[in-house]
Write a protein that holds these residues in place. Structure first.
Motif, PDB file in Angstrom:
ATOM      1  N   LYS A 168       0.846  -1.216   0.000  1.00  0.00           N
ATOM      2  CA  LYS A 168       0.000   0.000   0.000  1.00  0.00           C
ATOM      3  C   LYS A 168       0.870   1.251   0.000  1.00  0.00           C
ATOM      4  CE  LYS A 168      -3.800  -2.448   0.810  1.00  0.00           C
ATOM      5  NZ  LYS A 168      -3.111  -3.699   0.447  1.00  0.00           N
ATOM      6  N   ARG A 169       2.123   1.088   0.447  1.00  0.00           N
ATOM      7  CA  ARG A 169       3.001   2.253   0.426  1.00  0.00           C
ATOM      8  C   ARG A 169       4.416   1.825   0.039  1.00  0.00           C
ATOM      9  NH1 ARG A 169       6.436   0.695   3.616  1.00  0.00           N
ATOM     10  NH2 ARG A 169       6.430   0.633   5.884  1.00  0.00           N
ATOM     11  N   VAL A 170       5.102   2.743  -0.635  1.00  0.00           N
ATOM     12  CA  VAL A 170       6.498   2.498  -1.016  1.00  0.00           C
ATOM     13  C   VAL A 170       7.307   3.757  -0.719  1.00  0.00           C
ATOM     14  CG1 VAL A 170       6.041   0.800  -2.852  1.00  0.00           C
ATOM     15  CG2 VAL A 170       6.042   3.266  -3.389  1.00  0.00           C
ATOM     16  N   HIS A 171       8.616   3.589  -0.672  1.00  0.00           N
ATOM     17  CA  HIS A 171       9.520   4.727  -0.542  1.00  0.00           C
ATOM     18  C   HIS A 171      10.246   4.902  -1.879  1.00  0.00           C
ATOM     19  CE1 HIS A 171       8.818   3.715   3.666  1.00  0.00           C
ATOM     20  NE2 HIS A 171       9.357   4.864   4.024  1.00  0.00           N
ATOM     21  N   VAL A 172      10.479   6.151  -2.278  1.00  0.00           N
ATOM     22  CA  VAL A 172      11.183   6.412  -3.536  1.00  0.00           C
ATOM     23  C   VAL A 172      12.391   7.297  -3.242  1.00  0.00           C
ATOM     24  CG1 VAL A 172      10.993   7.273  -5.907  1.00  0.00           C
ATOM     25  CG2 VAL A 172       8.971   6.361  -4.757  1.00  0.00           C
ATOM     26  N   ASP A 173      13.576   6.892  -3.727  1.00  0.00           N
ATOM     27  CA  ASP A 173      14.773   7.703  -3.489  1.00  0.00           C
ATOM     28  C   ASP A 173      15.173   8.470  -4.749  1.00  0.00           C
ATOM     29  OD1 ASP A 173      16.485   6.136  -5.170  1.00  0.00           O
ATOM     30  OD2 ASP A 173      16.859   4.731  -3.538  1.00  0.00           O
ATOM     31  N   ALA A 174      16.173   9.319  -4.597  1.00  0.00           N
ATOM     32  CA  ALA A 174      16.575  10.196  -5.710  1.00  0.00           C
ATOM     33  C   ALA A 174      17.193   9.429  -6.873  1.00  0.00           C
ATOM     34  CB  ALA A 174      17.566  11.247  -5.197  1.00  0.00           C
ATOM     35  N   TYR A 175      17.656   8.212  -6.621  1.00  0.00           N
ATOM     36  CA  TYR A 175      18.161   7.379  -7.721  1.00  0.00           C
ATOM     37  C   TYR A 175      17.016   6.794  -8.542  1.00  0.00           C
ATOM     38  CZ  TYR A 175      22.500   7.359  -4.951  1.00  0.00           C
ATOM     39  OH  TYR A 175      23.626   7.722  -4.251  1.00  0.00           O
ATOM     40  N   GLY A 176      15.795   6.920  -8.031  1.00  0.00           N
ATOM     41  CA  GLY A 176      14.624   6.384  -8.723  1.00  0.00           C
ATOM     42  C   GLY A 176      14.169   5.032  -8.200  1.00  0.00           C
ATOM     43  N   ASN A 177      14.879   4.473  -7.230  1.00  0.00           N
ATOM     44  CA  ASN A 177      14.477   3.170  -6.688  1.00  0.00           C
ATOM     45  C   ASN A 177      13.155   3.277  -5.935  1.00  0.00           C
ATOM     46  OD1 ASN A 177      16.994   1.692  -7.347  1.00  0.00           O
ATOM     47  ND2 ASN A 177      17.895   3.156  -5.911  1.00  0.00           N
ATOM     48  N   VAL A 178      12.278   2.312  -6.186  1.00  0.00           N
ATOM     49  CA  VAL A 178      10.994   2.255  -5.479  1.00  0.00           C
ATOM     50  C   VAL A 178      11.097   1.119  -4.462  1.00  0.00           C
ATOM     51  CG1 VAL A 178       8.503   1.944  -5.733  1.00  0.00           C
ATOM     52  CG2 VAL A 178       9.809   3.099  -7.536  1.00  0.00           C
ATOM     53  N   HIS A 179      11.219   1.485  -3.185  1.00  0.00           N
ATOM     54  CA  HIS A 179      11.532   0.508  -2.136  1.00  0.00           C
ATOM     55  C   HIS A 179      10.265  -0.173  -1.616  1.00  0.00           C
ATOM     56  CE1 HIS A 179      15.638   2.395  -1.093  1.00  0.00           C
ATOM     57  NE2 HIS A 179      15.115   3.190  -2.011  1.00  0.00           N
ATOM     58  N   LEU A 180      10.256  -1.512  -1.690  1.00  0.00           N
ATOM     59  CA  LEU A 180       9.203  -2.302  -1.025  1.00  0.00           C
ATOM     60  C   LEU A 180       9.507  -2.376   0.466  1.00  0.00           C
ATOM     61  CD1 LEU A 180       9.357  -5.103  -3.686  1.00  0.00           C
ATOM     62  CD2 LEU A 180       7.326  -3.697  -3.285  1.00  0.00           C
ATOM     63  N   CYS A 181      10.775  -2.507   0.762  1.00  0.00           N
ATOM     64  CA  CYS A 181      11.336  -2.411   2.106  1.00  0.00           C
ATOM     65  C   CYS A 181      12.667  -1.693   1.862  1.00  0.00           C
ATOM     66  CB  CYS A 181      11.549  -3.809   2.686  1.00  0.00           C
ATOM     67  SG  CYS A 181      12.384  -3.804   4.295  1.00  0.00           S
ATOM     68  N   GLN A 182      13.256  -1.123   2.875  1.00  0.00           N
ATOM     69  CA  GLN A 182      14.472  -0.330   2.654  1.00  0.00           C
ATOM     70  C   GLN A 182      15.542  -1.164   1.936  1.00  0.00           C
ATOM     71  OE1 GLN A 182      12.801  -0.402   5.525  1.00  0.00           O
ATOM     72  NE2 GLN A 182      12.037   1.695   5.594  1.00  0.00           N
ATOM     73  N   GLY A 183      15.951  -0.687   0.744  1.00  0.00           N
ATOM     74  CA  GLY A 183      16.980  -1.392  -0.016  1.00  0.00           C
ATOM     75  C   GLY A 183      16.472  -2.551  -0.845  1.00  0.00           C
ATOM     76  N   LEU A 184      15.177  -2.769  -0.833  1.00  0.00           N
ATOM     77  CA  LEU A 184      14.560  -3.832  -1.656  1.00  0.00           C
ATOM     78  C   LEU A 184      13.651  -3.143  -2.670  1.00  0.00           C
ATOM     79  CD1 LEU A 184      13.672  -6.648  -2.463  1.00  0.00           C
ATOM     80  CD2 LEU A 184      12.263  -6.748  -0.408  1.00  0.00           C
ATOM     81  N   SER A 185      14.129  -3.072  -3.917  1.00  0.00           N
ATOM     82  CA  SER A 185      13.466  -2.231  -4.916  1.00  0.00           C
ATOM     83  C   SER A 185      12.591  -3.050  -5.857  1.00  0.00           C
ATOM     84  CB  SER A 185      14.541  -1.485  -5.724  1.00  0.00           C
ATOM     85  OG  SER A 185      13.952  -0.743  -6.753  1.00  0.00           O
ATOM     86  N   MET A 186      11.404  -2.512  -6.176  1.00  0.00           N
ATOM     87  CA  MET A 186      10.567  -3.169  -7.182  1.00  0.00           C
ATOM     88  C   MET A 186      10.949  -2.714  -8.584  1.00  0.00           C
ATOM     89  SD  MET A 186       6.888  -1.298  -6.541  1.00  0.00           S
ATOM     90  CE  MET A 186       6.130  -1.729  -8.096  1.00  0.00           C
ATOM     91  N   GLY A 187      11.738  -1.661  -8.711  1.00  0.00           N
ATOM     92  CA  GLY A 187      12.168  -1.163 -10.013  1.00  0.00           C
ATOM     93  C   GLY A 187      12.592   0.287  -9.895  1.00  0.00           C
ATOM     94  N   ASN A 188      12.879   0.908 -11.044  1.00  0.00           N
ATOM     95  CA  ASN A 188      13.423   2.266 -11.039  1.00  0.00           C
ATOM     96  C   ASN A 188      12.569   3.187 -11.895  1.00  0.00           C
ATOM     97  OD1 ASN A 188      15.157   4.570 -11.854  1.00  0.00           O
ATOM     98  ND2 ASN A 188      16.622   3.514 -10.543  1.00  0.00           N
ATOM     99  N   ILE A 189      12.086   4.262 -11.288  1.00  0.00           N
ATOM    100  CA  ILE A 189      11.174   5.152 -12.029  1.00  0.00           C
ATOM    101  C   ILE A 189      11.895   6.020 -13.052  1.00  0.00           C
ATOM    102  CG2 ILE A 189       9.309   5.305 -10.342  1.00  0.00           C
ATOM    103  CD1 ILE A 189      10.616   8.091  -9.603  1.00  0.00           C
TER     104      ILE A 189
END
Ligand code: SF4
Length: 300
Positions: free
Chosen positions: A206-227
């Motif tokens: 229901k929620r994700v974190h997005v960093d400046a590299y474009g990573n979409v975090h399912l959990c910190q450091g676990l990315s579903m892909g890059n925006i």
């Protein structure tokens, strides 16, 4: 997937280098959104049509105050609710804090969360988080406190007369820097016991974190892909948790299964599921750099 909350990691830079930080943030980190990237992300969040709230956090988002303000403006103009997480380092007094917060109050936010605990304070006399909270309350901003304490150990009844030491309280999640700094000396359990992910909905987050590299975090450091490679709405549509090389095993049998499916040589026991998961993921970073990112989160 019905994504309702997007947490923007505006920067990984922070005033502090807390032992419990699961993103390995600190003064030496650089990854910060540009205004163009922020505009692009908020546009994509709008296109999702399911998002309700956007949080600004980090690192410490107030280190880039003009960017934070502009981001809030864009989010509110898009018709979305907004929230902020800060350590309040900028509030040298309640009056000073109010000057920082008035423009934010005028934009309207639904949650202003202040991290205030022994990890964040420079010393016992450090009142800045308290000043920030009082300033926000004085301005009528909905305010909350995030308080993480050191993990403690308690004896719980085991088989027969035996009493087993277990980690209780503290609310520390043993991933990121916490997995490396705060697990020493804590009681451990066998790997086979960790058969589920206790905190994240990896199947349909229901929620994700997005960093400046474009990573979409399912959990910190676990990315579903890059925006920056795939627009967020496409990424969400295409996400297949079972096919994800890290989330898939976690769903099938937790961190124990992750280690087993990737034939990782692990210790026999860990403090908790996140400790095992983070340690296993760190070993896999070279093999799945697009899914286990950014490297900074693993202290690399
Ligand atoms: S088990 Fe792994 S994926 Fe789940 S919350 Fe812990 S670190 Fe995150």
């Amino acid at each position: 997937m019905l994504l309702t909350g997007i947490h923007i990691l505006l920067t990984l830079k922070c005033t502090n280098e807390c032992d419990h930080c699961f993103l390995h943030c600190g003064p030496g980190r650089e990854a910060t959104f540009t205004i163009t990237q922020l505009r692009c992300l908020i546009g994509e969040i709008q296109k999702l049509r399911t998002a309700e709230i956007v949080y600004f956090e980090g690192g410490e988002p107030f280190l880039f105050y003009p960017l934070l303000l502009e981001g809030l403006r864009m989010v509110r103009a898009a018709g979305l609710d907004a929230g902020i997480v800060t350590n309040g380092y900028w509030a040298t007094s309640v009056e000073d804090g109010m000057h920082w917060l008035k423009p934010i109050r005028d934009l309207g936010i639904v949650d202003f969360s202040v991290s205030d605990d022994e990890f964040h304070r420079c010393d016992n006399k450090d009142q800045r988080a308290e000043f920030a909270r009082q300033a926000a309350q004085g301005l009528g901003i909905p305010t909350a406190t995030i308080c993480i304490e050191s993990p403690s150990v308690s004896l719980q009844a085991g088989e027969g007369q035996r009493r087993n030491p277990v980690v209780v309280g503290g609310r520390v999640l043993f991933k990121g820097r916490a997995a490396e700094k705060l697990t020493v000396g804590l009681p451990v359990r066998r790997c086979e016991e960790f058969t589920t992910c206790p905190h994240e909905d990896l199947l349909s987050p229901k929620r994700v974190h997005v960093d400046a590299y474009g990573n979409v975090h399912l959990c910190q450091g676990l990315s579903m892909g890059n925006i920056w490679q795939t627009p967020l709405p496409d990424l969400v549509r295409q996400y297949d948790a079972q096919q994800h090389p890290i989330a898939g095993p976690l769903l099938r049998g937790g961190p124990a299964r992750l280690a087993m499916e990737h034939s990782l040589a692990m210790n026999d026991s860990y403090v908790d599921a996140c400790h095992l998961c983070y340690t296993a993921r760190k070993l896999l970073v070279p093999h799945y750099p697009q899914y286990l990112a950014p490297r900074e989160v693993y202290g690399l």
